[in-house]
Design an enzyme around this catalytic site. Structure first.
Site, PDB file in Angstrom:
ATOM      1  N   LYS A 168       0.696  -1.224   0.074  1.00  8.52           N
ATOM      2  CA  LYS A 168      -0.137  -0.074  -0.045  1.00  8.52           C
ATOM      3  C   LYS A 168       0.822   1.208  -0.062  1.00  8.52           C
ATOM      4  CE  LYS A 168      -3.298  -2.774  -0.032  1.00  8.52           C
ATOM      5  NZ  LYS A 168      -3.564  -3.445  -1.341  1.00  8.52           N
TER       6      LYS A 168
ATOM      7  N   GLU B 262      -1.488   8.344   7.346  1.00  9.48           N
ATOM      8  CA  GLU B 262      -2.332   9.337   6.687  1.00  9.48           C
ATOM      9  C   GLU B 262      -3.377  10.016   7.390  1.00  9.48           C
ATOM     10  OE1 GLU B 262      -3.453   6.998   3.346  1.00  9.48           O
ATOM     11  OE2 GLU B 262      -5.222   6.400   3.997  1.00  9.48           O
TER      12      GLU B 262
ATOM     13  N   HIS C 226     -15.793  -4.409   6.654  1.00  2.38           N
ATOM     14  CA  HIS C 226     -15.013  -4.556   5.551  1.00  2.38           C
ATOM     15  C   HIS C 226     -15.464  -5.653   4.425  1.00  2.38           C
ATOM     16  CE1 HIS C 226     -12.448  -1.447   7.376  1.00  2.38           C
ATOM     17  NE2 HIS C 226     -12.337  -2.264   8.325  1.00  2.38           N
TER      18      HIS C 226
ATOM     19  N   ARG D  30      -7.630  -7.429  -9.898  1.00  2.00           N
ATOM     20  CA  ARG D  30      -8.469  -8.588 -10.178  1.00  2.00           C
ATOM     21  C   ARG D  30      -9.754  -8.156 -10.585  1.00  2.00           C
ATOM     22  NH1 ARG D  30      -9.109  -7.358  -4.515  1.00  2.00           N
ATOM     23  NH2 ARG D  30     -11.302  -7.395  -4.255  1.00  2.00           N
TER      24      ARG D  30
HETATM   25  N1  LIG Z   1      -7.440   7.709   5.565  1.00  3.90           N
HETATM   26  C1  LIG Z   1      -8.366   6.863   5.507  1.00  3.90           C
HETATM   27  N2  LIG Z   1      -9.549   7.634   6.266  1.00  3.90           N
HETATM   28  C2  LIG Z   1     -10.678   6.809   6.400  1.00  3.90           C
HETATM   29  C3  LIG Z   1     -10.655   5.524   5.851  1.00  3.90           C
HETATM   30  C4  LIG Z   1     -11.750   4.472   5.993  1.00  3.90           C
HETATM   31  C5  LIG Z   1     -11.611   3.261   5.721  1.00  3.90           C
HETATM   32  C6  LIG Z   1     -12.833   2.361   5.902  1.00  3.90           C
HETATM   33  C7  LIG Z   1     -13.145   2.094   7.195  1.00  3.90           C
HETATM   34  C8  LIG Z   1     -14.342   1.141   7.357  1.00  3.90           C
HETATM   35  C9  LIG Z   1     -15.164   0.848   6.253  1.00  3.90           C
HETATM   36  C10 LIG Z   1     -14.642   1.432   4.781  1.00  3.90           C
HETATM   37  C11 LIG Z   1     -15.438   0.968   3.855  1.00  3.90           C
HETATM   38  C12 LIG Z   1     -15.001   1.326   2.681  1.00  3.90           C
HETATM   39  C13 LIG Z   1     -14.109   1.976   2.626  1.00  3.90           C
HETATM   40  C14 LIG Z   1     -13.255   2.732   3.257  1.00  3.90           C
HETATM   41  C15 LIG Z   1     -13.567   2.009   4.822  1.00  3.90           C
HETATM   42  C16 LIG Z   1     -10.376   2.800   5.233  1.00  3.90           C
HETATM   43  N3  LIG Z   1     -10.154   1.451   4.524  1.00  3.90           N
HETATM   44  C17 LIG Z   1     -11.007   0.391   4.750  1.00  3.90           C
HETATM   45  C18 LIG Z   1     -10.271  -0.574   3.998  1.00  3.90           C
HETATM   46  C19 LIG Z   1      -9.346  -0.174   3.186  1.00  3.90           C
HETATM   47  N4  LIG Z   1      -9.662  -0.095   1.901  1.00  3.90           N
HETATM   48  C20 LIG Z   1      -8.973   1.486   3.736  1.00  3.90           C
HETATM   49  N5  LIG Z   1      -9.321   3.685   4.821  1.00  3.90           N
HETATM   50  C21 LIG Z   1      -9.484   5.014   5.363  1.00  3.90           C
HETATM   51  N6  LIG Z   1      -8.379   5.730   5.162  1.00  3.90           N
HETATM   52 CA   LIG Z   2      -8.203  -3.873  -1.872  1.00  6.54          CA
END
Ligand SMILES: Nc1ncc2cc(-c3cccc4ccccc34)c(N3CC[C@@H](N)C3)nc2n1
Ligand SMILES: [Ca+2]
Length: 448
Positions: free
Chosen positions: A116, A200, A235, A291
């Protein structure tokens, strides 16, 4: 074009890939564990071979066993589906070492997007918007405290080898930051064997909007519009829709261009998805999925593009047969993931035998199912039974059709989350499009 393809997966996505192959006149080889001997996909394939006991590590994740079948049956290519080995660079490499085409992106692209930190650095350099923070591993906590003060709390600490929500921790102040760095590093070390973490800015209630990419081996890259995937639980996505309720033509062009730039930055080919976080008008690169995704059908329905067939054609060396100008978004599609789980009982899995099964149908309904009446839902894998997709000329019609289809869909013998989906499509905020990644938490009472 390939003559024979092996599908290294199971369930509904194996059915989906077999269907795409059949439409292209390609013979199919399915592999199954002892738990899947009588599943739907093995009956649809031209050939099928048992590769081991139910445990995924001894079957669907066992590269050697899959390769043995691939070589014995003389397949030209392998489609990994999603999950299992689909984003495992060693698997893609094992295919190439044997002269078998991996129906997916280059090994390097899988590797670089798997880190990442690396992915973020590449995207930042390519001019793709990323969240404020640092794209190098956290070494000295004191230095990170400075960065946190610079970008402002709350901040999030993420595992570089993580993804899909594994290995993340949010800190609202300095004290929590120190603890979160340690706890995320140790989770990352034990879960991924790599304790690299980075910082971040944390967005409190973002939306999760992703762009579907198709890229051929000659540098042609197009995007197929956006999907909203905010309705998730731990998630695990539950409901996805395309286009996103907040999408405008202008925002779609901007996000689409950013996603195409991301794909070009890593010489991508095949189908791929660029995930963004959206927060009042701004969007930021989150991850790139190398994917085909579970929710690809909603994009297929509003664009008329068969993403899996395009993937196979790209892997076989064909140029994209259309340009960005040819891509049109028409109507609205919603997907409900139908899982054998008890949504009332903390979504615990509910495997077992399907005693009675009646599929929904009628105008605007597509059902990508991996099961049939009498099928066994094994406890060894994820609980996805099928994907119910409803299409309408607009979002309200799609919702009305989804509501109808959910009431037609009958699955007796296992507990499913159909009642949960029925509650969501009748919930006022959902109907208004007021959704964020906290939707389920914010409506827990209503969705009981
Ligand atoms: N800087 C920052 N701020 C808020 C975020 C909130 C999430 C997140 C947290 C919880 C559920 C989620 C559902 C869809 C997309 C993101 C989330 C998140 N995720 C969740 C899984 C991974 N794709 C990264 N990253 C985040 N990053
Ligand atoms: Ca992913």
């Amino acid at each position: 074009m390939f003559k024979k393809v092996l599908i290294a997966n199971r369930g509904e996505i194996a059915v989906r890939v077999i269907r795409a192959c059949q439409e292209l006149g390609i013979k199919t080889v399915a592999v199954y564990s002892e738990a899947d001997e009588h599943s739907l996909y093995t009956t649809l394939a031209d050939e099928c071979y048992c590769i081991g006991p139910p445990q995924a590590s001894k079957s669907y994740l066992n590269i050697e066993r899959i390769m043995t079948v691939a070589e014995k049956t003389g397949v030209d290519a392998i489609h990994p589906g999603y999950g299992f080995l689909s984003e495992n660079p060693k698997f893609a490499k094992a295919c190439e070492d044997r002269g078998i085409v991996f129906i997916g992106p280059p090994v390097e692209a899988i590797e670089s997007m798997g880190s990442k930190i690396n992915a973020k650095r590449i995207m930042k350099n390519a001019g793709v918007p990323v969240l404020p923070g640092r794209e190098d591993p956290i070494e000295d906590p004191n230095e990170v405290i400075e960065v946190a003060e610079e970008i402002g709390y709350p901040v999030i600490i993420k595992a570089s080898a993580g993804g899909g929500g594994m290995g993340m921790g949010v800190a609202y102040n300095k004290q929590e930051l120190i603890e979160t760095i340690e706890s995320t590093k140790s989770i990352a070390q034990s879960a991924f064997g790599d304790s690299t973490v980075f910082i971040e800015k944390y967005l409190e209630k973002p939306r999760h909007i992703e762009i579907q990419i198709l890229a051929d081996k000659y540098g042609n890259v197009v995007h197929l519009g956006d999907r909203e995937c905010s309705i998730q639980r731990r998630h695990q996505k539950l409901i996805e829709e395309a286009p996103a309720p907040i999408m405008t033509e202008e925002l779609r062009v901007k996000m689409g261009e950013a996603a195409v730039k991301a794909a070009k930055a890593i010489n991508y080919h095949s189908a791929g998805t660029v995930e963004f976080l959206y927060n009042n008008g701004e969007f930021y690169f989150l991850e790139m999925n190398t994917r085909v995704q579970v929710e690809h059908p909603i994009t297929e329905i509003i664009t008329g593009c068969d993403i899996v067939k395009e993937q196979i054609k790209i892997a076989a060396g064909e140029k994209l047969s259309f340009t960005q100008e040819d891509v049109e978004i028409r109507g609205h599609a919603i997907e409900c993931r139908i899982n054998a789980e008890d949504a009332v009982n903390d979504f615990i899995p509910s495997p077992g035998k399907i005693k009675h099964y009646r599929s929904p149908g009628g105008p605007g309904i597509r059902l990508d199912s991996g099961v049939y009446g009498g099928a066994e839902i094994p406890p060894y894998y994820d609980s996805l039974i099928s994907k119910l997709i409803a299409y309408g000329r607009d979002r309200n019609e799609a919702i009305a059709r989804m509501k109808r289809a959910l009431s037609e869909y009958m699955i007796l013998g296992v507990i499913t989350n159909i009642p949960f989906h029925k509650a969501v499509v009748e919930e006022p905020d959902f109907i208004k499009g007021n959704i964020s990644t906290h939707y389920i938490d914010d409506h827990a009472e209503y969705l009981k």
